[in-house]
Design a protein around this motif. Sequence first.
Motif, mmCIF file in Angstrom:
data_model
loop_
_atom_site.group_PDB
_atom_site.id
_atom_site.type_symbol
_atom_site.label_atom_id
_atom_site.label_comp_id
_atom_site.label_asym_id
_atom_site.label_seq_id
_atom_site.Cartn_x
_atom_site.Cartn_y
_atom_site.Cartn_z
ATOM 1 N N THR A 74 0.823 -1.211 0.000
ATOM 2 C CA THR A 74 0.000 0.000 0.000
ATOM 3 C C THR A 74 0.857 1.260 0.000
ATOM 4 O O THR A 74 0.344 2.353 0.257
ATOM 5 C CB THR A 74 -0.938 0.028 1.221
ATOM 6 N N ALA A 198 -10.536 -7.844 -2.275
ATOM 7 C CA ALA A 198 -9.789 -7.128 -1.243
ATOM 8 C C ALA A 198 -8.306 -7.057 -1.594
ATOM 9 O O ALA A 198 -7.658 -6.021 -1.406
ATOM 10 C CB ALA A 198 -9.975 -7.823 0.107
ATOM 11 N N HIS A 201 -7.701 -4.555 -4.293
ATOM 12 C CA HIS A 201 -7.797 -3.198 -3.748
ATOM 13 C C HIS A 201 -6.481 -2.785 -3.097
ATOM 14 O O HIS A 201 -6.082 -1.620 -3.184
ATOM 15 C CB HIS A 201 -8.930 -3.126 -2.727
ATOM 16 N N VAL A 202 -5.814 -3.727 -2.441
ATOM 17 C CA VAL A 202 -4.522 -3.422 -1.823
ATOM 18 C C VAL A 202 -3.528 -2.971 -2.882
ATOM 19 O O VAL A 202 -2.830 -1.950 -2.723
ATOM 20 C CB VAL A 202 -3.977 -4.660 -1.072
ATOM 21 N N VAL A 205 -4.603 0.559 -4.316
ATOM 22 C CA VAL A 205 -4.329 1.677 -3.408
ATOM 23 C C VAL A 205 -2.833 1.985 -3.373
ATOM 24 O O VAL A 205 -2.423 3.149 -3.345
ATOM 25 C CB VAL A 205 -4.845 1.352 -1.987
ATOM 26 N N ILE A 217 -12.938 2.521 -5.130
ATOM 27 C CA ILE A 217 -12.307 1.786 -4.026
ATOM 28 C C ILE A 217 -12.164 2.701 -2.826
ATOM 29 O O ILE A 217 -11.674 3.826 -2.943
ATOM 30 C CB ILE A 217 -10.922 1.252 -4.453
ATOM 31 N N ARG A 221 -10.717 2.461 4.042
ATOM 32 C CA ARG A 221 -11.128 1.157 4.574
ATOM 33 C C ARG A 221 -10.090 0.086 4.257
ATOM 34 O O ARG A 221 -9.798 -0.778 5.098
ATOM 35 C CB ARG A 221 -12.483 0.770 3.967
ATOM 36 N N THR A 222 -9.531 0.141 3.052
ATOM 37 C CA THR A 222 -8.509 -0.837 2.669
ATOM 38 C C THR A 222 -7.277 -0.716 3.551
ATOM 39 O O THR A 222 -6.745 -1.716 4.050
ATOM 40 C CB THR A 222 -8.117 -0.656 1.195
ATOM 41 N N SER A 225 -7.949 -1.979 7.110
ATOM 42 C CA SER A 225 -7.998 -3.444 7.169
ATOM 43 C C SER A 225 -6.597 -4.040 7.071
ATOM 44 O O SER A 225 -6.292 -5.052 7.719
ATOM 45 C CB SER A 225 -8.893 -3.989 6.055
#
Length: 328
Positions: A74, A198, A201-202, A205, A217, A221-222, A225
Amino acid sequence: MATAVSTRPAPGRLDLQAALRNPLLGPLAALAIAVVVFSVVTDSFLTPRNLSLILQQSVVIGILAVGQTLVILTAGIDLSIGAVAVLGTIVMAKTGGPEGAAIGLVTTVIVCAAVGAVNGTLVTALRLPPFIVTLGTFTVVFAGTQLYAGSATYPVAAGPLTWLGTKFDVAGFTTTYGVVVMLAVYVVAGYVLSQTAAGKHVYAVGGSPEAARLTGIKAGRTLLSVYVMTGLIAAVAAWAALGRIPNADPNAFQNANLETITAVVIGGTSLFGGRGGVAGTLVGTLIVGVLRNGLTQAGVDNLYQNVATGLLVILAVTLDQFARRRNL
């Protein structure tokens, strides 16, 4: 009439080029070279007993490196993950025991996940740099662990809390349940990153936050988490640590943060985020383990081992920077 000539590369050549672009190729080649070199210069390196020892010694850092990989994907970094794991060992030792192991494990999971949630909240809600946030968390957790432990160590009796250190044989090869759990963590993390929304999304991002936002996205929140998951992984590493050494020491694993970053970077995950994965991190962890074990057997001083590891990290980051510039 002229005949059109295809300019597309032959299938075999295309496959070769694709293989050479595989980010795992470099780390795997480095691991193979290290194994060959130490097998030649030492007599006992390439023995089942020593190979088993390398795996067992890599368990704690290997598990923590999975969490570090998630954060680095990330485009962040977690300098507190080692301190969180040490806190987990103290919590587990003080609240658990032969008859209360479940309480100790659950409490440790809650505490470690809570620290991860604090990191994630500070990064997402206040938009603070992950480096600064986790550096501050490292200081607070380290000092808090010392206060909570009273600067004392806590021996842990044989039982569920030390179960991951239990040895067993597989086709004549001795290993521990801690090694099995480490590999399971890699398999689960690899599946999530490659096969679930998920995981995608990592990568999104970390690779391009703005593009991720435009596609809907929820970056906050990503990120939250990811940091919570990193805390949970630290709890697993704490359990594995007590399996390795049944003694909760508040001063243990002081270099774990740097060692996890080393494993991730050597494994080909980009410090700029969005590229890499846990497969490379596993190879990077093994490279570090093989390097330290082989140099120790060769009689090389620990300080020179640190020099060699540091140079390897610099080389890995340089290659990553070069590859990034070529792709821009």
